[in-house]
Design an enzyme around this catalytic site. Structure first.
Site, mmCIF file in Angstrom:
data_model
loop_
_atom_site.group_PDB
_atom_site.id
_atom_site.type_symbol
_atom_site.label_atom_id
_atom_site.label_comp_id
_atom_site.label_asym_id
_atom_site.label_seq_id
_atom_site.Cartn_x
_atom_site.Cartn_y
_atom_site.Cartn_z
ATOM 1 N N ASP A 159 0.832 -1.202 0.000
ATOM 2 C CA ASP A 159 0.000 0.000 0.000
ATOM 3 C C ASP A 159 0.863 1.247 0.000
ATOM 4 O OD1 ASP A 159 0.891 -0.679 2.573
ATOM 5 O OD2 ASP A 159 -0.727 0.436 3.541
ATOM 6 N N ARG A 189 5.658 4.305 6.125
ATOM 7 C CA ARG A 189 5.268 4.317 7.526
ATOM 8 C C ARG A 189 5.309 2.896 8.110
ATOM 9 N NH1 ARG A 189 -0.738 5.964 5.766
ATOM 10 N NH2 ARG A 189 -1.679 3.912 5.514
ATOM 11 N N ASP A 190 4.774 2.735 9.306
ATOM 12 C CA ASP A 190 4.791 1.437 9.977
ATOM 13 C C ASP A 190 3.680 0.533 9.442
ATOM 14 O OD1 ASP A 190 2.677 2.883 10.989
ATOM 15 O OD2 ASP A 190 3.165 2.528 13.107
ATOM 16 N N GLU A 191 3.755 0.267 8.134
ATOM 17 C CA GLU A 191 2.739 -0.558 7.478
ATOM 18 C C GLU A 191 3.390 -1.316 6.329
ATOM 19 O OE1 GLU A 191 -1.939 -0.117 6.183
ATOM 20 O OE2 GLU A 191 -0.811 1.628 6.842
ATOM 21 N N ASP A 241 -6.000 -2.594 -2.577
ATOM 22 C CA ASP A 241 -5.218 -1.654 -3.385
ATOM 23 C C ASP A 241 -4.842 -2.251 -4.738
ATOM 24 O OD1 ASP A 241 -4.947 -1.112 -0.481
ATOM 25 O OD2 ASP A 241 -3.768 0.601 -1.145
ATOM 26 N N TRP A 285 -11.659 -6.248 -1.107
ATOM 27 C CA TRP A 285 -10.393 -6.829 -0.673
ATOM 28 C C TRP A 285 -10.424 -8.342 -0.930
ATOM 29 C CZ3 TRP A 285 -11.994 -2.177 0.400
ATOM 30 C CH2 TRP A 285 -11.074 -1.182 0.700
ATOM 31 N N GLU A 319 -2.414 8.726 -0.840
ATOM 32 C CA GLU A 319 -3.418 7.841 -0.250
ATOM 33 C C GLU A 319 -4.777 8.527 -0.208
ATOM 34 O OE1 GLU A 319 -3.968 5.142 3.775
ATOM 35 O OE2 GLU A 319 -2.576 6.842 3.816
ATOM 36 N N HIS A 334 0.771 6.160 -2.437
ATOM 37 C CA HIS A 334 -0.182 5.054 -2.545
ATOM 38 C C HIS A 334 -0.594 4.982 -4.019
ATOM 39 C CE1 HIS A 334 -0.928 4.149 1.658
ATOM 40 N NE2 HIS A 334 -1.991 3.431 1.366
#
Length: 872
Positions: free
Chosen positions: A459, A463-465, A472, A525, A738, A759
């Site tokens: 995605d 960051r912390d992802e 997506d 999803w 995003e 994103h």
């Protein structure tokens, strides 16, 4: 230009060393602008070492994914292949292609010759960062060497070295897979590095995704709590024998200058701790520790489907400036994914820190969107000339705040550059038009895809992802498959998706690889298990891939979807819905203006139809009938639930109207006309601003165009205000965001916790650009036949689109206006000229824009074709 074969490939590998297929299908492209040329037959020559060449003649027009003609390859076996094509209808063919090699990898656990996974004897701290480990082994060879292969993977990420040289050019290898189901290994040709006499192999392993911190919950050791290395060096001698150097418990281990290296937090490197020559013969390893064997099943080992992650380019520094508080900030002029390369000299022991961010806010680097990710590298100087770049981390950044840079070295483009990394897919699309903002938007889409196609489709990269969110890629795959050759990349990811689906009660997890645990069934999803394979099939025509994914698609529709009494979605299920609708508040990205279950029901019907279409292509007639009948019943249920008798939809939003229009869910032809008019009115009333989130954005333009309202979408595409694609461009964005307003019009960062500036989901508009401004769509899976239908508009006067199809280069170039005579067009500005290039062995249907009611359709073969018409 004479006709020739420009590229021979095996399965979806451009470089076919160490592949997992024993009978790889063969493809070739053509080069040369030859008029109306089709293949009538082909010849394949297969040469295996020590054997006579075999030649196979096949009467076939197929040149993509044709069957392997010879005996299957054995483990480690190599073959050299040449191709020759003959023209149909007496037309001349090609000469033999250049020879291309294909080589199988290690096809069974026994082929690893007893190699085991090594871990260091160094104690491991629980719930702490894993310090990278050096492994090494000295060995001697005394035979004449013909060839050598290194087969290697890691529980973590590895870099391999032989005799002081780095092996290969892969980075962040072996990448990220659903390791418990499929753990990739890599194969390297190391013939030129190995030598008679003393040799040393060295491997450095960092934690990577295997045991490092992942997700906003800071989960560690998801796949295992120890770093490990597994490798086998196989040397072929001139007498035909083989010598094997496996990873075993005779190896040694130690730590080195990398103190820590984490995906989210960055790398800490102390150059004073370097052990010079540790990867070369003669090094004193007396202080090194031993190793221990880790329990590991080789049954999960697999050769890669995708190309590796590589250093793609070195991006130059654009500017150095001071922040509002006086901090030194580097600006690379482009939001990118990778890391820094530095060349520096200064006092021994001085520490330099580098904080990476995507944007500036209030004159400072904006770290808040990173959430808990530190995205900070630390480098300690040796006191001499240092050159360094990280090994086991990556960052998403345009700006870097630097502290501790020594006065002895000028901070400029000669001392600092950015290394761009991503999966090394072949770029297949190029676009340019008369509008500079639209050109920048297309570049932003490409850069976002680059940054997020790093081993898996993520995605975001900062960051912390950085997770493989399925919604997506569901939205973006149609665009992605045109911009890059994603055939191998997505095939591997889909194999993981299927494995993870089986463990999640037939519902695909929302992220793949699944690191979030049990995941509820959710539309869009979950529908990715249908939509992504379908789009991949449309782009590459690979029936084997479609067959691999068919049961996953069926399982989702038959068992994964939680239904109500009429077969639609159960109203108590969790749904993301039209995620990131522009009216959703910053604190709740799912609070959309369109009902979540209307969205979910529409996608359920669409996925059911796609499974019926898959069944048809796989010649599964009964299944096709079953899912077609189910689609009909579900459509009636949808109408009863969401559409009034006069055709009004329960939510008259852009998404609420787009979905039943695009998925054909109305009951009466007149309702489509009326709904289209209402959608266009909504667009106009909203000032041609976007009103859709994840569910509607990627099909909004296609819907308006399908029902004759392309001009309305041009108005949206060219809108420079928020929410709109060009708003991001005029706000100096260099990747897609995003949120439509990740940065607000006043230059401040959106206060929401999910505010990424890289994103790719909203970049799904790229498919509309390619298919309408470029005019290119496949008319049958795989591009053997395709349509060319340019729809001029938006004030554009010119556009060029190039696409490397499985058959070769397709291109369109068009102009509007110019010097065409008054006799041809009453108005000079309505004169349309089009040049189309069609590759050999394929066919195009050209549909010209016209001021009249009838559009002219021309079917053409290969070559360059020119057309003109008058448009309204």
């Amino acid at each position: 230009m004479a006709l020739s074969i420009s590229q021979v490939s095996f399965e979806h590998h451009r470089t076919a060393l160490g592949i997992g297929e024993t009978s790889p299908r063969i493809s070739w492209r053509f080069d040369g602008q030859v008029s109306d040329w089709y293949q009538g037959s082909y010849d394949l020559e297969v040469q295996k070492p020590g054997k006579d060449a075999e030649t196979f003649h096949v009467d076939s027009a197929e040149s993509v994914l044709v069957p392997w003609p010879s005996d299957p390859l054995e483990s480690g076996e190599q073959a050299t292949v040449r191709v020759k094509s003959s023209g149909s209808a007496g037309k001349p063919g090609t000469s033999w292609s250049d020879p291309v090699s294909v080589e199988a990898g290690l096809l069974s656990p026994d082929d690893w010759q007893g190699a085991v996974v090594l871990a260091s004897d160094r104690p491991t701290e629980v719930n702490a960062t894993h310090r990278p480990i050096h492994f090494r082994k000295d060995f001697a060879l005394d035979n004449d060497i013909v060839s050598a292969r290194l087969y290697i993977t890691a529980l973590g990420l590895y870099e391999a070295r032989l005799n002081g040289q780095r092996v290969g050019d892969h980075v962040l290898a072996p990448g990220w897979q659903s390791y418990t189901h499929r753990h990739e290994y890599n194969t390297y040709d190391v013939t030129d590095i190995i030598k008679n006499g003393d040799n040393t192999i060295g491997v450095t392993v960092g934690e990577g995704w295997y045991s490092g911190r992942l997700t906003w919950d800071s989960l560690r050791n998801i796949y295992g709590d120890s770093l490990g290395a597994l490798c086998l060096l196989a040397v072929t001698n001139s007498n035909g024998t083989k010598t094997y150097i496996p990873s075993d418990t005779t190896w040694k281990s130690s730590t080195g200058p990398i103190v820590s290296s984490e995906i989210y937090d960055g790398e800490t490197y102390d150059s004073r701790l370097e052990q010079k020559g540790w990867d070369s013969p003669g090094f004193d390893q007396s202080s090194w520790l031993g190793v221990r064997e880790l329990n590991f099943s080789k049954d999960v080992l697999a050769a890669p489907d995708a190309p590796p992650v590589r250093r793609i380019e070195e991006h130059q520094l654009a500017d150095v400036f001071s922040s509002a508080s006086g901090k030194t900030v580097l600006d690379f002029g482009q939001n990118l994914v990778g890391w820094l390369r530095i060349r520096v000299k200064g006092p021994k022991g001085q520490n330099i820190s580098f904080v990476h961010t995507e944007v500036m806010e209030d004159g400072e680097v904006a770290t808040r969107p990173l959430r808990t990710a530190k995205a900070t590298d630390h480098f300690t100087l040796s006191g001499g000339d240092d050159e360094w770049e990280p090994s086991f981390t990556f960052h998403g950044f345009r700006y870097v705040q630097v502290e501790g840079w020594p006065d002895e070295t000028k901070l400029d483009k000669d001392s600092v550059s950015a290394i761009v990394v991503h999966t090394d897919m072949e770029q297949t699309a190029f676009f340019d038009c008369s509008d500079s903002l639209l050109n920048r938007l297309h570049k932003n889409i490409l850069w976002s895809m680059r940054g997020n196609f790093l081993s898996i489709p993520t995605d975001c990269p900062q960051r912390d992802e950085r997770l493989g969110w399925t919604g997506d890629i569901h939205a973006f795959s149609r665009t992605a498959n045109f911009i890059y050759d994603t055939a191998g990349f997505l095939r591997g990811w889909l194999r993981d998706a299927r494995s993870e689906q089986k463990e999640n009660k037939y519902a695909p997890p929302v992220v793949i690889p699944n690191v979030l645990g049990a995941s509820p069934a959710s539309s869009i999803w979950g529908d990715s298990i249908v939509g992504v394979p379908w789009q991949l099939f449309q782009s590459f025509g690979d029936k084997d891939m479609l067959q691999e994914q068919y049961m996953g698609a069926k399982d989702w529709i038959d068992k994964g979807v939680i239904r109500n009494e009429v077969g639609l979605w159960n109203r108590s299920t969790f749904q993301y819905g039209d995620w990131l609708d522009p009216l959703a508040p910053p604190e709740d990205a799912g609070d959309a203006t369109t009902n979540k279950y209307l969205v979910s029901d529409a996608y359920l019907i669409h996925s059911t139809e796609l499974v019926a279409n898959m069944s048809t292509h796989l010649s599964l007639t009964k299944d096709a009938e079953k899912y077609t009948e189910s689609r009909t019943k579900l459509t009636k249920a949808f109408q009863d639930a969401w559409v009034s008798q006069n055709g009004t939809v329960a939510n008259e939003t852009q998404t609420g109207l787009t979905l039943p229009l695009y998925f054909r869910l109305f009951s009466d032809p007149g309702q489509y006309t009326s709904a289209t008019n209402r959608l266009v009115d909504l667009v106009k009333t909203n000032g041609y601003k976007v009103g859709t989130g994840f569910a509607g954005t990627h099909i909004l333009g296609h819907t308006l165009t399908q029902y004759g309202a392309a001009d309305a979408f041009y108005g949206m595409l060219m809108q420079e205000e928020d929410p709109g694609w060009l708003f991001q461009v005029v706000m100096n964005g260099t990747t897609t965001w995003e949120r439509w307003d990740s940065m607000l019009a006043n230059g401040s960062v959106n206060p929401g916790s999910m505010t990424s500036f890289n994103h790719y989901a909203v970049g799904s508009v790229g498919s509309w650009i390619h298919e309408n401004i470029g005019g290119l769509t496949p008319s049958e899976p795989g591009w053997k036949k395709f349509n060319v239908e340019v729809r001029p508009g938006g004030g554009l006067s010119e556009a060029t689109t190039k696409f490397t199809s499985p058959y070769g280069l397709i291109s369109t170039h068009w102009t509007l206006g110019g010097s065409q005579s008054q006799n041809d067009c009453p108005k000079k500005e309505s004169a349309f000229r089009l040049t189309v290039q069609v590759p050999p062995n394929s066919q195009a249907t050209v549909i010209l824009p016209s001021s009249g009611s009838e559009k002219k359709r021309i079917v053409v073969g290969s070559g360059v074709h020119e057309y003109s018409s008058c448009v309204a």
